[in-house]
Enzyme design. Structure first.
Site, PDB file in Angstrom:
ATOM      1  N   TYR A 231       0.846  -1.202   0.000  1.00 50.79           N
ATOM      2  CA  TYR A 231       0.000   0.000   0.000  1.00 50.79           C
ATOM      3  C   TYR A 231       0.875   1.244   0.000  1.00 50.79           C
ATOM      4  CZ  TYR A 231      -4.307   2.603   1.141  1.00 50.79           C
ATOM      5  OH  TYR A 231      -5.397   3.445   1.146  1.00 50.79           O
TER       6      TYR A 231
ATOM      7  N   TYR B  85      -5.912   5.509  -7.118  1.00 53.20           N
ATOM      8  CA  TYR B  85      -6.137   5.345  -5.682  1.00 53.20           C
ATOM      9  C   TYR B  85      -7.566   4.884  -5.477  1.00 53.20           C
ATOM     10  CZ  TYR B  85      -6.780   6.659  -0.762  1.00 53.20           C
ATOM     11  OH  TYR B  85      -7.071   6.657   0.572  1.00 53.20           O
TER      12      TYR B  85
END
Lengths: 137, 389
Positions: free
Chosen positions: B293, B343
């Site tokens: 991430y 995102y």
């Protein structure tokens, strides 16, 4: 006078802001085992006691981390400003602004002391500035 | 009695996504429905097969609204996972647990938002009138964006281990190189150099430059989770869930965990990693490729340490462009990551992991056996190990 976003508070946290209004930096202390804690909360994580009182901090501490937020610009701040994580001499930490020093002169580990500043609508915030020479004792 | 483990009990059988953009031009609910339908089509399943739905607490499309649009008639499991991007792999863990226990047979996990054209996470000042309690300790001092919360933590890591912003820049270079060859990526065809990274403007000095921060995107992603047995009868190669875990630790806040003795790690991810390695029965060296991430580059280095790929303080030397790029020892974020592709709160990392297992990635790694995926960092989080079996 300028403005800042005003903190919300609950019955668990109001003492801190009441203290700041009187220029006192209060730290919550467990009424049973004496553990200091911040941010304030109702139960002691060590002994689970619900009783608590407060101790007044010396207002002195050291800079544990700091940054200069540039983007997005915020209406309450003039660039550059310093946001710092302060470790109080009593051991608890709080986030605040470091004032009275240029960003390039600030360092992690530098000694600082509390400095109360009043904003619009009676809001008082505990800001920190470098410990004045001769004050270190 | 069946062993009490989640290992190899469920698989991701379908993936779906909308286009990733800066202005989708439609509602978040529509994006969610499009992504779920695409994932079901990919798996070769119909809405009538679905009996479970999982999303994020932050998602605006409730489970029953999605079910009503898809025509899903009978649902036996529905839940939402908290803590922002920390929820991503957690949705799959919840789905896998439901499948493993027989609570549900086919569970869809989804996340869809207009995070660029709608409510931007970094632009809170324009819409907040009353501060939530937790933010009351930070916003009065001008610490009120995800970038700033992460930076105050990462500065401590930099100070302790002598890490510089240029060390973080290598993660951006790797991600953008991978995005450059992924047609679905926003930054398709637009790689960057470390010099470009170093000349991009400060967002939070001296930690985050513009190119250290993930983009903001509109889009939706969905996954279909079912039993390994059922997945084998479906259209795609199953991405078997070898391990799935959530993790949190004492004194966790939502990106502002500044009160622990040590401010150089991501202990939530430590809890996740420990469970993943134990459940899957493998070690970091067994990972073929990983999706780490990458909302902000510093926490990618810290994850490498927290997950055991290298020792504490070693990531700044270990994380070279060569090692983390396609063809290297541990290629990361082969879709371009949150920095390069889009995102979508970490859910697009899971789809890329599934493509690597299937062998259909734009940046396919040779001989993929195990793929690691992590979710949002600096918050209570989650992770997955997917396997090709």
């Amino acid at each position: 006078m300028s403005s800042r976003l005003a903190p919300s508070m609950t019955a668990d946290t109001q003492f801190f802001w009441d203290g700041v209004k009187e220029h006192k930096l209060l730290i919550q202390r467990c009424g049973s085992c004496g553990l200091l804690r911040h941010p304030p909360r109702p139960m002691c994580p060590r002994c689970n006691a619900l009783e608590w009182d407060t101790v007044e901090s010396s207002g002195r501490g050291t800079v544990r981390s700091f940054v200069m937020p540039h983007h997005p610009p915020l209406p309450w701040f003039e660039d550059p400003y310093i946001v710092a994580l302060i470790e109080l001499d009593e051991g608890t930490r709080l986030v605040t602004n470091l004032v009275g020093i240029a960003p390039e002169s600030a360092t992690i580990g530098m000694p600082v002391e509390v400095h109360y500043e009043e904003f619009d609508d009676g809001l008082v915030l505990p800001l920190f500035a470098p410990l004045r020479a001769g004050d270190a004792s | 009695m069946t062993a009490r483990t989640l290992k190899d009990r469920a698989a991701i059988a379908g993936i779906g996504q909308t286009e990733f953009s800066k202005n989708s031009g439609r509602t978040e609910l529509q994006l969610a429905c499009e992504a779920v339908k695409a994932a079901l089509d990919d798996a070769g399943l119909a809405p009538s097969d679905v009996d479970g739905l999982v999303t994020f607490t932050m998602d605006s499309s409730e489970e029953m609204e999605v079910a009503r649009n898809l025509g899903i008639e009978r649902v036996s499991m529905f839940t939402q996972v908290p803590y922002g991007g920390g929820a991503a792999a957690g949705t799959v863990m919840q789905a896998a647990m439901a499948v493993a226990t027989g609570v549900a047979d086919v569970v869809v996990c989804y996340r869809a938002f207009n995070e660029r054209s709608g409510n931007r996470f970094g632009n809170m000042s324009g819409r907040i009138t009353t501060l939530p309690l937790w933010l009351s300790w930070y916003a009065p001092y001008g610490l009120m964006t995800p970038a700033s919360w992460v930076a105050l933590h990462a500065r401590s890591y930099m100070h302790t281990y002598g890490v510089t912003n240029a060390d973080f820049g290598r993660i951006a270079v790797v991600d953008r190189a991978h995005a450059a060859t992924n047609p679905d990526a926003w930054f398709y065809g637009r790689p960057i150099t470390i010099e470009e990274h170093q000349s991009s403007r400060w967002i939070i000095e001296p930690v985050l430059r513009l190119l250290d921060c993930c983009q903001e995107s509109d889009g939706g992603v969905a996954l279909v989770v079912t039993s390994v047995e059922r997945a084998r009868d479906l259209r795609q190669t199953p991405a078997v869930i070898a391990a799935a875990a959530q993790g949190a630790t004492f004194d966790s806040e939502m990106m502002t965990s500044y009160y622990r003795d040590d401010l150089t790690g991501l202990p939530e991810m430590g809890v996740v990693g420990e469970q993943l390695w134990r459940t899957a029965g493998i070690a970091p060296s067994d990972i073929s490729t990983a999706f780490l991430y990458d909302h902000f580059t510093p926490f990618v280095l810290m994850q490498l340490e927290e997950l055991g790929f290298c020792g504490r303080g070693e990531a700044k030397d270990w994380a070279t462009v060569e090692r983390l790029s396609l063809g290297g020892e541990l290629p990361i974020n082969t879709s371009g990551g949150l920095l390069g592709e889009a995102y979508i709160h970490g859910m697009n990392g899971i789809t890329e992991a599934v493509r690597q297992i299937r062998g259909t990635s734009c940046n396919q790694v040779d001989t993929v056996e195990h793929v690691l995926v992590t979710a949002g960092t600096g918050v209570p989080t989650s992770g997955l190990i997917l396997a090709r079996r």
